[in-house]
Motif scaffolding. Structure first.
Motif, PDB file in Angstrom:
ATOM      1  N   THR A   1      -7.160   0.641   1.478  1.00  0.00           N
ATOM      2  CA  THR A   1      -6.325   0.829   2.668  1.00  0.00           C
ATOM      3  C   THR A   1      -7.090   0.538   3.959  1.00  0.00           C
ATOM      4  O   THR A   1      -6.569   0.781   5.050  1.00  0.00           O
ATOM      5  CB  THR A   1      -5.768   2.270   2.720  1.00  0.00           C
ATOM      6  OG1 THR A   1      -6.853   3.193   2.732  1.00  0.00           O
ATOM      7  CG2 THR A   1      -4.878   2.550   1.523  1.00  0.00           C
TER       8      THR A   1
ATOM      9  N   LEU B   1       0.809  -1.221   0.000  1.00  0.00           N
ATOM     10  CA  LEU B   1       0.000   0.000   0.000  1.00  0.00           C
ATOM     11  C   LEU B   1       0.843   1.273   0.000  1.00  0.00           C
ATOM     12  O   LEU B   1       0.293   2.377  -0.127  1.00  0.00           O
ATOM     13  CB  LEU B   1      -0.926   0.011   1.232  1.00  0.00           C
ATOM     14  CG  LEU B   1      -1.931  -1.138   1.318  1.00  0.00           C
ATOM     15  CD1 LEU B   1      -2.666  -1.101   2.654  1.00  0.00           C
ATOM     16  CD2 LEU B   1      -2.926  -1.077   0.168  1.00  0.00           C
TER      17      LEU B   1
ATOM     18  N   TRP C   1      -0.369   5.117  -0.749  1.00  0.00           N
ATOM     19  CA  TRP C   1      -0.267   6.201   0.240  1.00  0.00           C
ATOM     20  C   TRP C   1       0.630   7.328  -0.283  1.00  0.00           C
ATOM     21  O   TRP C   1       0.366   8.501  -0.015  1.00  0.00           O
ATOM     22  CB  TRP C   1       0.283   5.655   1.555  1.00  0.00           C
ATOM     23  CG  TRP C   1      -0.753   5.040   2.454  1.00  0.00           C
ATOM     24  CD1 TRP C   1      -1.994   5.529   2.739  1.00  0.00           C
ATOM     25  CD2 TRP C   1      -0.624   3.828   3.200  1.00  0.00           C
ATOM     26  NE1 TRP C   1      -2.656   4.688   3.608  1.00  0.00           N
ATOM     27  CE2 TRP C   1      -1.837   3.640   3.921  1.00  0.00           C
ATOM     28  CE3 TRP C   1       0.386   2.879   3.341  1.00  0.00           C
ATOM     29  CZ2 TRP C   1      -2.062   2.547   4.754  1.00  0.00           C
ATOM     30  CZ3 TRP C   1       0.169   1.794   4.171  1.00  0.00           C
ATOM     31  CH2 TRP C   1      -1.044   1.633   4.872  1.00  0.00           C
TER      32      TRP C   1
ATOM     33  N   SER D   1      -6.959  -5.603  -1.344  1.00  0.00           N
ATOM     34  CA  SER D   1      -6.952  -4.197  -1.752  1.00  0.00           C
ATOM     35  C   SER D   1      -7.152  -4.025  -3.254  1.00  0.00           C
ATOM     36  O   SER D   1      -7.593  -2.967  -3.709  1.00  0.00           O
ATOM     37  CB  SER D   1      -5.648  -3.525  -1.334  1.00  0.00           C
ATOM     38  OG  SER D   1      -4.558  -4.039  -2.074  1.00  0.00           O
TER      39      SER D   1
END
Length: 388
Positions: A154, A21, A25, A147
């Protein structure tokens, strides 16, 4: 013994779930490769600082009083990941997850050895070691699949992580764990600030660190900068692919431990060092030739290297260190390895920002390969003498 491994699996799943992730991010919050490695270093800092005390506490007061707070902190970290909308919150979540993993690794791996059948401490060491890397493989796989296929990428995986940790809490509450080990220290005695092994076994600890630390540093690169490197090579942020990369790494680390479990420790150390060097050679080739296949090979070889080195180190300690100091000794091995694994990738992150990811990765690979080779040259003659 097998159920005692579950808290380690659940905690280690949390440790690596954020890896796929990071690219997402980065796009949403906006931060550089150096900041990314600092976030990863926050996890390492929390882990190492906790390991400095958790092993001794687990030896003195029992595994349960350390496991339960560690798992509760893991629940808190998971909640922060669900709500992360800034570098500060993300960093706090990583620090808390590091503290959680440090506590659970120290007490949990020792608990597995405690519950091993009589005369099967080597098997306990194998299960403790493989539970660590199996959890590390499970986390990014869950992240990649969930995801990429479900909404709120997230959030979804961390909701499931809450369930995994709650199951671990229930298991710890019901485990027949000893209250504390005899000879682990008197209640008023000062706890050591730096974990270690009994004086007679410190050379065993240092031997394990000489090969294990470079090996886990190699996998630390894949965890911190691997998804970014993969995105650069493929020009995609597909989280299933980046999660699969990390999963393959730790699946390799798990599988090789079962494959070489009957080998002598010197052979395991030699394999750990050799495979780490080969993994770094593949990593350098991957960035020079922009080859995804070579990057995958680097991940597999690095996983093999960590698995073999970790098994050799933990098995050596489990077979020789008294139960009253085993938690501390395991903590010392893990902390020493992660200390290098946190330092070098951060330095590489800053170098990559300044000189490019290709240059940073090349320098990192050369340094880690040299350290692994030096560790093997230091450890193997002594290991052969002990074996004979």
């Amino acid at each position: 013994m097998w159920l005692a491994a579950w808290p380690v699996v659940a905690a280690m799943a949390l440790s690596n779930e954020p890896a796929p992730l990071y690219v997402l991010w980065q796009e949403r919050i906006g931060f550089s490769a150096a900041t990314l490695t600092l976030i990863y270093a926050g996890y390492i800092a929390g882990l190492v600082l906790t390991l400095s005390l958790a092993g001794s506490l687990a030896d003195r007061y029992g595994r349960r009083p350390v496991l339960l707070p560690g798992l509760l902190l893991g629940l808190a970290a998971t909640a922060l990941f669900i709500t992360a909308d800034s570098v500060a919150v993300l960093g706090a979540a990583r620090v808390l997850s590091g503290v959680s993993v440090g506590a659970v690794l120290s007490a949990g791996m020792a608990a597995v050895s405690d519950l091993a059948p009589e005369g099967e401490r080597k098997l306990g060491g194998l299960i403790a070691s493989t539970s660590m890397v199996a959890g590390a493989a499970l986390g990014p796989l869950l992240t990649g699949v969930l995801s990429q296929t479900l909404p709120h990428p997230t959030v979804t995986v961390f909701v499931l992580q809450l369930v995994l940790l709650l199951i671990a809490v229930l298991l710890v509450l019901r485990m027949p764990l000893p209250r504390g080990a005899a000879g682990a220290g008197r209640p008023g005695e000062r706890l050591p600030l730096i974990p270690s092994a009994p004086r007679a076994h410190r050379r065993d600890l240092l031997a394990g660190l000489a090969v294990f630390a470079p090996a886990i540093t190699a996998t630390g690169f894949v965890l911190s900068l691997g998804p970014s490197l993969l995105a650069q090579l493929l020009r995609t942020d597909n989280r299933l692919i980046s999660g699969g990369l990390v999963f393959v790494l730790f699946a390799a680390a798990t599988g090789i431990q079962f494959a070489v479990r009957r080998q002598q420790v010197p052979v395991q150390f030699a394999l750990g060092a050799t495979l780490t060097v080969a993994g770094m050679a593949a990593l350098i080739s991957a960035v020079v030739l922009t080859s995804v296949a070579l990057l995958l090979a680097a991940a597999v070889l690095a996983g093999f290297g960590q698995g073999a080195a970790q098994l050799a180190g933990l098995s050596t300690l489990a077979a020789s260190v008294p139960a009253a100091r085993l938690g501390e000794a395991n903590a010392a091995l893990t902390a020493g390895g992660y200390l290098m694994a946190g330092t070098l990738p951060v330095a590489d992150g800053y170098l990559s920002d300044a000189a490019g990811l290709t240059t940073g990765t090349t320098v990192f690979g050369i340094v880690v390969a040299a350290l692994a080779a030096a560790g093997a040259l230091t450890v193997l003659p002594r290991s052969r003498d002990q074996a004979s």
